[in-house]
Design a protein around this motif. Structure first.
Motif, PDB file in Angstrom:
ATOM      1  N   SER A 112       0.693  -1.231   0.065  1.00 18.64           N
ATOM      2  CA  SER A 112       0.171  -0.015   0.076  1.00 18.64           C
ATOM      3  C   SER A 112       0.939   1.162   0.074  1.00 18.64           C
ATOM      4  CB  SER A 112      -1.078   0.045   1.068  1.00 18.64           C
ATOM      5  OG  SER A 112      -1.808  -1.023   1.146  1.00 18.64           O
ATOM      6  N   ALA A 113       2.038   1.411   0.730  1.00 22.79           N
ATOM      7  CA  ALA A 113       2.865   2.460   0.781  1.00 22.79           C
ATOM      8  C   ALA A 113       3.489   2.637  -0.609  1.00 22.79           C
ATOM      9  CB  ALA A 113       4.047   2.268   2.002  1.00 22.79           C
ATOM     10  N   ALA A 114       3.963   1.434  -1.271  1.00 24.29           N
ATOM     11  CA  ALA A 114       4.571   1.504  -2.601  1.00 24.29           C
ATOM     12  C   ALA A 114       3.510   1.796  -3.395  1.00 24.29           C
ATOM     13  CB  ALA A 114       4.927   0.165  -2.806  1.00 24.29           C
ATOM     14  N   THR A 115       2.058   1.580  -3.301  1.00 29.72           N
ATOM     15  CA  THR A 115       1.240   2.000  -4.186  1.00 29.72           C
ATOM     16  C   THR A 115       1.062   3.519  -4.195  1.00 29.72           C
ATOM     17  OG1 THR A 115       0.025  -0.169  -4.101  1.00 29.72           O
ATOM     18  CG2 THR A 115      -1.066   1.642  -4.945  1.00 29.72           C
ATOM     19  N   ILE A 116       1.027   4.291  -3.087  1.00 29.55           N
ATOM     20  CA  ILE A 116       1.021   5.536  -2.966  1.00 29.55           C
ATOM     21  C   ILE A 116       2.206   6.183  -3.467  1.00 29.55           C
ATOM     22  CG2 ILE A 116       1.116   7.295  -1.303  1.00 29.55           C
ATOM     23  CD1 ILE A 116      -0.356   5.553   0.711  1.00 29.55           C
ATOM     24  N   HIS A 117       3.618   5.517  -3.357  1.00 31.52           N
ATOM     25  CA  HIS A 117       4.411   6.330  -4.161  1.00 31.52           C
ATOM     26  C   HIS A 117       4.183   6.299  -5.573  1.00 31.52           C
ATOM     27  CE1 HIS A 117       8.524   5.278  -6.239  1.00 31.52           C
ATOM     28  NE2 HIS A 117       8.456   6.843  -6.005  1.00 31.52           N
ATOM     29  N   SER A 118       3.806   4.997  -5.991  1.00 32.60           N
ATOM     30  CA  SER A 118       3.823   4.838  -7.501  1.00 32.60           C
ATOM     31  C   SER A 118       2.732   5.723  -8.084  1.00 32.60           C
ATOM     32  CB  SER A 118       3.422   3.302  -7.804  1.00 32.60           C
ATOM     33  OG  SER A 118       2.857   3.216  -9.195  1.00 32.60           O
ATOM     34  N   LEU A 119       1.683   6.166  -7.513  1.00 34.53           N
ATOM     35  CA  LEU A 119       0.558   6.688  -8.057  1.00 34.53           C
ATOM     36  C   LEU A 119       0.942   8.258  -7.987  1.00 34.53           C
ATOM     37  CD1 LEU A 119      -2.313   5.805  -6.002  1.00 34.53           C
ATOM     38  CD2 LEU A 119      -2.234   5.281  -8.204  1.00 34.53           C
ATOM     39  N   LEU A 120       1.834   8.656  -7.099  1.00 36.91           N
ATOM     40  CA  LEU A 120       2.502  10.115  -7.289  1.00 36.91           C
ATOM     41  C   LEU A 120       3.740  10.069  -8.022  1.00 36.91           C
ATOM     42  CD1 LEU A 120       1.928  10.748  -3.583  1.00 36.91           C
ATOM     43  CD2 LEU A 120       0.245  11.155  -5.358  1.00 36.91           C
ATOM     44  N   SER A 121       4.306   9.193  -8.558  1.00 33.44           N
ATOM     45  CA  SER A 121       5.442   9.436  -9.163  1.00 33.44           C
ATOM     46  C   SER A 121       5.714  10.228 -10.655  1.00 33.44           C
ATOM     47  CB  SER A 121       6.131   7.883  -9.555  1.00 33.44           C
ATOM     48  OG  SER A 121       5.283   7.173 -10.482  1.00 33.44           O
ATOM     49  N   SER A 122       4.448  10.317 -11.108  1.00 32.92           N
ATOM     50  CA  SER A 122       4.671  11.212 -12.439  1.00 32.92           C
ATOM     51  C   SER A 122       3.496  12.025 -12.622  1.00 32.92           C
ATOM     52  CB  SER A 122       4.681  10.184 -13.593  1.00 32.92           C
ATOM     53  OG  SER A 122       3.430   9.231 -13.440  1.00 32.92           O
ATOM     54  N   VAL A 123       2.425  12.136 -11.715  1.00 29.92           N
ATOM     55  CA  VAL A 123       1.349  13.014 -12.047  1.00 29.92           C
ATOM     56  C   VAL A 123       1.187  14.052 -10.825  1.00 29.92           C
ATOM     57  CG1 VAL A 123      -1.102  13.399 -12.397  1.00 29.92           C
ATOM     58  CG2 VAL A 123       0.170  11.147 -12.946  1.00 29.92           C
ATOM     59  N   ASP A 124       1.607  15.284 -11.225  1.00 28.96           N
ATOM     60  CA  ASP A 124       1.704  16.437  -9.941  1.00 28.96           C
ATOM     61  C   ASP A 124       0.332  16.717  -9.384  1.00 28.96           C
ATOM     62  OD1 ASP A 124       4.496  16.784 -10.681  1.00 28.96           O
ATOM     63  OD2 ASP A 124       3.879  18.587 -11.861  1.00 28.96           O
ATOM     64  N   ASP A 125      -0.828  16.495 -10.301  1.00 25.54           N
ATOM     65  CA  ASP A 125      -2.115  16.923  -9.272  1.00 25.54           C
ATOM     66  C   ASP A 125      -2.360  15.815  -8.305  1.00 25.54           C
ATOM     67  OD1 ASP A 125      -2.472  19.189 -11.112  1.00 25.54           O
ATOM     68  OD2 ASP A 125      -3.827  17.985 -12.465  1.00 25.54           O
TER      69      ASP A 125
END
Length: 325
Positions: A112-125
């Motif tokens: 879950s922590a890795a998913t949060i990072h992944s979701l934020l890795s390329s989309v600023d919004d």
């Protein structure tokens, strides 16, 4: 591809089965499929799996929770928009990491922590959206606070997620409010592993870029710790020293004359050589920041220093999370 679509639809249908065994078997197959065959990820997302995966994160069954969390992580590599646009996903992720020390499966917390990072890795919004989920920010900080009992991979993925959250300036004050500064410095002082220290200092450099950080740094003598990391005799890695330079530079820029004086005093014994070493041998960004910090330390007008968000977290924020489980 038609055969894959039929197989996926069949598995997603099983996610609503009254049989827990059937649900877990389907989740396991979706996890493996989303890991081994990237082409199936959009198919799995389009088949309506994401609401079921999110709901399963609340399950008391650890196998179900682990497989659901891992499948979401795999999907997040390429299917960020469908995940972020599905109602309740962030709340479900928050639930898992908030119970990291009690009811949640350890593997599910890490995923879950890795998913949060992944979701934020390329989309600023998305950083604004996730940063507004205070339960997520608090839980990630709490994982760091409990680092002695948290698995190392979970700590590292939490650091990556916090780094991504901190890239949005308005999130930094919330992070400070939830105690991220003492949690990060505790990691540096008490953990000591090179990778953890490097990642923790990268987050510190970002958090230093808000006015609220100055008092938090003062309370735990953070400036002194950063100065120690810059002392060449401590053996810190170049990446750690570059992050320490970035943190001090951002702290000076955002916190005024009193903090500038504190930084000058702290670096007077040993740390100046470390700053000079970064200026001579660091990366291109590191050299530039070390040059700016050295000017401030030698008495140039610190108002000319421009905030730089370029703390070094490897290439993590330039690519999607490549972790599949």
């Amino acid at each position: 591809m038609d055969a894959k679509r039929r197989a996926v639809r069949n598995l997603v249908t099983k996610l609503s089965s009254v049989s827990e065994r059937t649900r877990i078997e389907a989740l396991c197959e979706l996890r493996i499929m989303s890991k081994e065959d990237p082409e199936t990820r959009p198919v799995i997302a389009e088949a309506g799996s994401i609401p079921y995966l999110a709901e399963t994160l609340y399950s008391s069954s650890h196998p179900a929770q682990e497989n659901a969390a891992s499948t979401l992580l795999n999907l997040s590599i390429t299917e960020k928009e469908p995940i972020m646009s599905t109602r309740g996903v962030l709340d479900a992720l928050a639930h898992v990491i908030s119970h990291h020390s009690s009811t949640s499966a350890a593997a599910a917390v890490q995923s879950s922590a890795a998913t949060i990072h992944s979701l934020l890795s390329s989309v600023d919004d998305y950083r604004t959206v996730v940063g507004s989920k205070r339960e997520i920010v608090y839980a990630l900080v709490d994982i760091l606070r409990c680092h002695r009992s948290s698995p190392p991979r979970t700590v590292k993925d939490s650091l990556k997620a916090l780094f991504a959250i901190a890239l949005h300036p308005l999130n930094r004050a919330t992070m400070v409010q939830f105690g991220v500064v003492p949690a990060l410095f505790s990691l540096i002082v008490n953990d000591g592993r090179v990778g953890i220290v490097e990642d923790a200092t990268a987050v510190i450099a970002q958090v230093a870029g808000c006015e609220e950080s100055a008092e938090a740094f003062r309370k735990i003598s953070g400036i002194g710790v950063l100065a120690d990391l810059l002392d060449l005799t401590t053996g810190s890695s170049m990446r750690t020293r570059e992050n320490a330079v970035s943190a001090l530079l951002n702290l000076v820029r955002c916190s005024g004359d009193a903090v500038t004086g504190d930084v000058r005093d702290a670096v007077a014994f040993g740390a100046l050589d470390g700053i000079a070493d970064v200026r001579e041998k660091g990366s291109a960004k590191g050299k530039g920041k070390a040059t700016e910090l050295m000017k401030v330390m030698l008495g140039d007008d610190h108002n000319n220093v421009v905030f730089d968000s370029g703390s070094s977290f490897g290439s993590l924020m330039n690519e999607d999370s490549g972790s599949s489980f």
